[in-house]
Enzyme design. Structure first.
Site: not given
Lengths: 424, 312
Positions: A57, A59, A61, A91, A148, A175, A301, A305
């Site tokens: 899991h 991200h 980006r 995502n 997700d 999710h 996860d 950001h």
């Protein structure tokens, strides 16, 4: 450096534990045994030599939010955390929902410091309305599909997705979040949300979808993986479903066994995440599930950001936190379980769920691909707020003292991390 | 005390100190020229990201009566519309060289965040559902003015507690001063958890109506109808409104309060506002004096309190 020996360590894999050196040449393990030589020496004294970690899991980006993370920077964080493979979540912008985007990410992944597996979306654009073309993505090696960031709300569509996926032999990952109970919320609903005046989502927002999806798995016989379980009720339901023989697996994130909703008291959005940080009772249940095998994997996860996004007011800031460089140490420090169990949760079990056990997580024997990591289980260190190799710094653990530090990471025979330093 | 962010940050003696200081400014406000030089040369900025004319005017009136300079920044006419972040806005305004920021924001916690980005004093002018500390102080002052003390006073706070920053500040202020608070409303309008709240709960106004010394009515917002929190305003009024019929049943010496703006005919009737116990305009008047006390406590010095006394 295609030939080297990892010397003086304790090898720990699914088959057990023994003091042995590991010789690597041209991407493969060529020997495991005492007093090996050949090429450069990588010191592993006082360390555990184990299969590389696998994150289900992550991200990364890219494409779309390169200022937060790129495949390259995220894979560097992964390597520093002891990972040799990560599963990139779909995502992105655009979402990974068709062959062309899968190819783009696979192209970017060639320069990565670890294996980057690509997951695909369950629905087109992750909009929850139409099935994405699984077959064309599966053709490119995609094995796990997820929307997700959100759950698939439409029960009929989810039924069809499971049925269709089962025909292709791929796994859907959910999710779990019922948006009717979670929309507009920014933390766990309870004592702290009431006090802080923040809109909360109850544990039931997650549990209702876990309950529904278990019923759909029972109906369709399709395989299903539950992402980031955060509540005591979810853990219990998935454990019961497994006990009844259903083909389900699940994961938990480091923050859900480490932090509670009380962390939100200062309105610091570094503690904002979906599913939200829960209560002490939930943290205890997640820990127990990891210890007793109800939960199959620790998955980070990892959700970068940029600082300016996390500085927005708590209810407006995006959810998510970094994890790749902290998961191993947090598991060792927080869970109170033996190292073999920690590695099962971080390496060979997730490797199987991801469908990459042929190259990752397997026992250290001659002839296997050299995807390894070496860590000192006793080394203590203090997590800083910098975010490490990530392009972001949304770290909720800053200042926390932890135990267990990665020394070397070997990906496909290449030492990508040596003595805690990324080599590129 | 550098900032005023939440009543939860104040203990009983600090609250009492502010109420005692308020007495001075109530007196100042009765003078023919209600102005003192206590904060001359200080600059107070209203930083309002949410429309609130009355709170902003109350703070600005308070600041001017203390001879502070005031500036107003409202989101609807500002760079926020152009996408500027809260941090950038705060850092820009702070660079003008200012002494205090009164922050009103739709997000709970925003004033606390603002303290990280400015060296100025921050006063919470209302944040999300969280806190409205000067409202809590002015409400406590108003009750004290009427009843002498809050010790042992029974107070019903009626209506939408869940979404109310006024309720959170009032509960903290009233209970710290010794009052007993009962929250009255349907379960849908109460916070999901009341763990740690020193209150009791009733779902029927009629059950507590005759037993309480103070009835505090919260504004019922029309948009709550869309969220299935109550079936209709009519049913809300039936159960929780201080209607004409209920106004006949209250104690003779009851105190009736409302933070404004009122929805007449919904949570409060004409008969209730006309009741001799209604202190709704007193609340507004006391609001200016309380905010003067807060500004003075945060920006002034005790020696200037003498200046203030000399002036009479």
């Amino acid at each position: 450096m295609s030939e080297f020996v990892i010397r003086g360590g304790r090898v720990l894999d699914e088959t057990g534990e023994r003091f042995a050196d590991v010789a690597v040449r041209d991407g493969e393990i060529v020997a495991v045994g005492p007093d090996l030589s050949g090429g450069r020496v990588l010191d592993a004294s006082g360390c555990v030599v184990a299969p590389g970690l696998v994150d289900l899991h992550t991200h990364l980006r890219e494409p779309g939010k390169e200022e937060a993370e790129t495949v390259e920077s995220g894979s560097r964080a992964a390597a520093l955390g002891g990972y040799t493979a990560v599963l990139a979540m779909p995502n992105t912008t655009p979402a990974i929902d068709c062959a062309s985007v899968v190819r783009d990410v696979q192209q970017l992944a060639r320069a990565a410091l670890c294996q980057v597996e690509v997951s695909g979306a369950i629905t087109v654009g992750r909009a929850g309305e139409r099935l994405a073309p699984y077959a064309e993505m599966a053709e490119l090696g995609v094995r796990i599909f997820t929307d997700d960031g959100a759950g698939v709300q439409d029960t009929r569509l989810m039924r069809r997705a499971l049925e269709y996926a089962s025909g292709l032999g791929v796994t859907l990952a959910q999710h779990c979040e019922d948006s009717a109970l979670s929309e507009g919320t920014c933390m766990h609903e309870g004592e702290w949300s009431s006090r802080l005046g923040l809109p909360g989502q109850p544990a039931e927002a997650e549990e209702l979808m876990v309950m529904r999806d278990i019923a759909l798995v029972r109906m369709t016989g399709a395989r299903m993986h539950f992402l980031h379980l955060s509540t005591a009720g979810s853990v219990a339901m998935v454990a019961a479903a497994k006990a009844s023989g259903l083909p389900v697996t699940c994961e938990a994130a480091p923050h859900h066994f480490t932090l509670t909703d009380a962390c939100c008291a200062g309105y610091d959005a570094r503690f904002k995440v979906h599913p939200p940080l829960r209560t002490d009772v939930d943290v205890a249940a997640v820990r127990a599930g990891l210890a007793d095998g109800s939960i199959d994997a620790i998955a980070t996860d990892h959700a970068p950001h940029p600082a300016y996004e996390k500085e927005r007011p708590f209810d407006e800031a995006p959810p998510g936190m970094l994890g790749l460089e902290y998961a191993l140490a947090l598991a060792i420090t927080e869970l109170g379980i033996d190292l073999a169990r920690v590695l099962a949760l971080l390496s060979w079990q997730p490797a199987r769920i991801a469908g990459i056990a042929d190259a990752h997580g397997g026992p250290l024997v001659a002839g296997r691909p050299a995807n390894l990591m070496v860590f000192d289980p006793e080394a203590t260190w203090t997590i800083d707020a910098s975010g490490g190799a990530s392009r972001s710094s949304n770290v909720p653990y800053a200042g926390r003292e932890v135990r267990g530090r990665v020394r070397h990471t070997i990906h496909a025979g290449e030492p990508v991390v040596l003595n805690g330093e990324a080599q590129r | 005390m550098k900032h005023l962010l939440s009543i939860d940050d104040l203990d009983r003696s600090e609250i009492e100190g502010l109420l005692a200081l308020t007495d001075h400014f109530v007196e100042v406000n009765r003078r023919p020229i209600p102005k003192v030089p206590a904060l001359r040369g200080k600059t107070v900025v209203s930083l309002f990201f949410e429309d609130s004319t009355r709170t902003r005017l109350s703070f600005e009136t308070a600041a001017r009566r203390l001879s502070a300079d005031t500036m107003t920044f409202t989101a609807s006419t500002s760079s926020v519309k152009k996408g500027e972040s809260l941090r950038d806005t705060v850092e820009t305004i702070s660079a003008f060289g200012i002494d205090a920021l009164v922050v009103r924001h739709r997000s709970s916690g925003a004033p606390l965040q603002v303290t990280q980005w400015t060296s100025a004093t921050v006063i919470n002018g209302g944040d999300g559902w969280h806190q409205h500390p000067t409202q809590g102080l002015l409400d406590a002052y108003t009750i004290r003015e009427r009843l002498g003390s809050l010790d042992g006073v029974r107070i019903a706070i009626v209506g939408d507690i869940k979404h109310s920053r006024v309720a959170r500040s009032d509960v903290a202020a009233f209970t710290r001063l010794g009052a007993e608070v009962v929250l009255v409303g349907p379960p849908t309008l109460l916070p999901p958890s009341l763990v740690g709240w020193p209150v009791t709960v009733s779902h029927r106004l009629d059950q507590v109506l005759e037993a309480v010394d103070v009835i505090y009515l919260l504004r019922m917002q029309h948009e709550r109808m869309n969220e299935a929190l109550v079936p209709s305003l009519r049913e809300y009024t039936e159960l929780y409104g201080l209607t004409a019929q209920r106004t006949e049943r209250v104690r003779d010496d009851v105190v009736i309060m409302h933070p404004g703006p009122m929805n007449r005919g919904v949570e409060i009737s004409q008969e209730a506002t006309a009741h001799p116990g209604a202190v709704i305009t007193d609340q507004v008047a006391n609001g200016v004096a309380v905010r003067m006390a807060v500004l003075f406590r945060l920006l002034g010095s005790e020696s200037q309190l003498d200046v203030l006394r000399v002036a009479d």
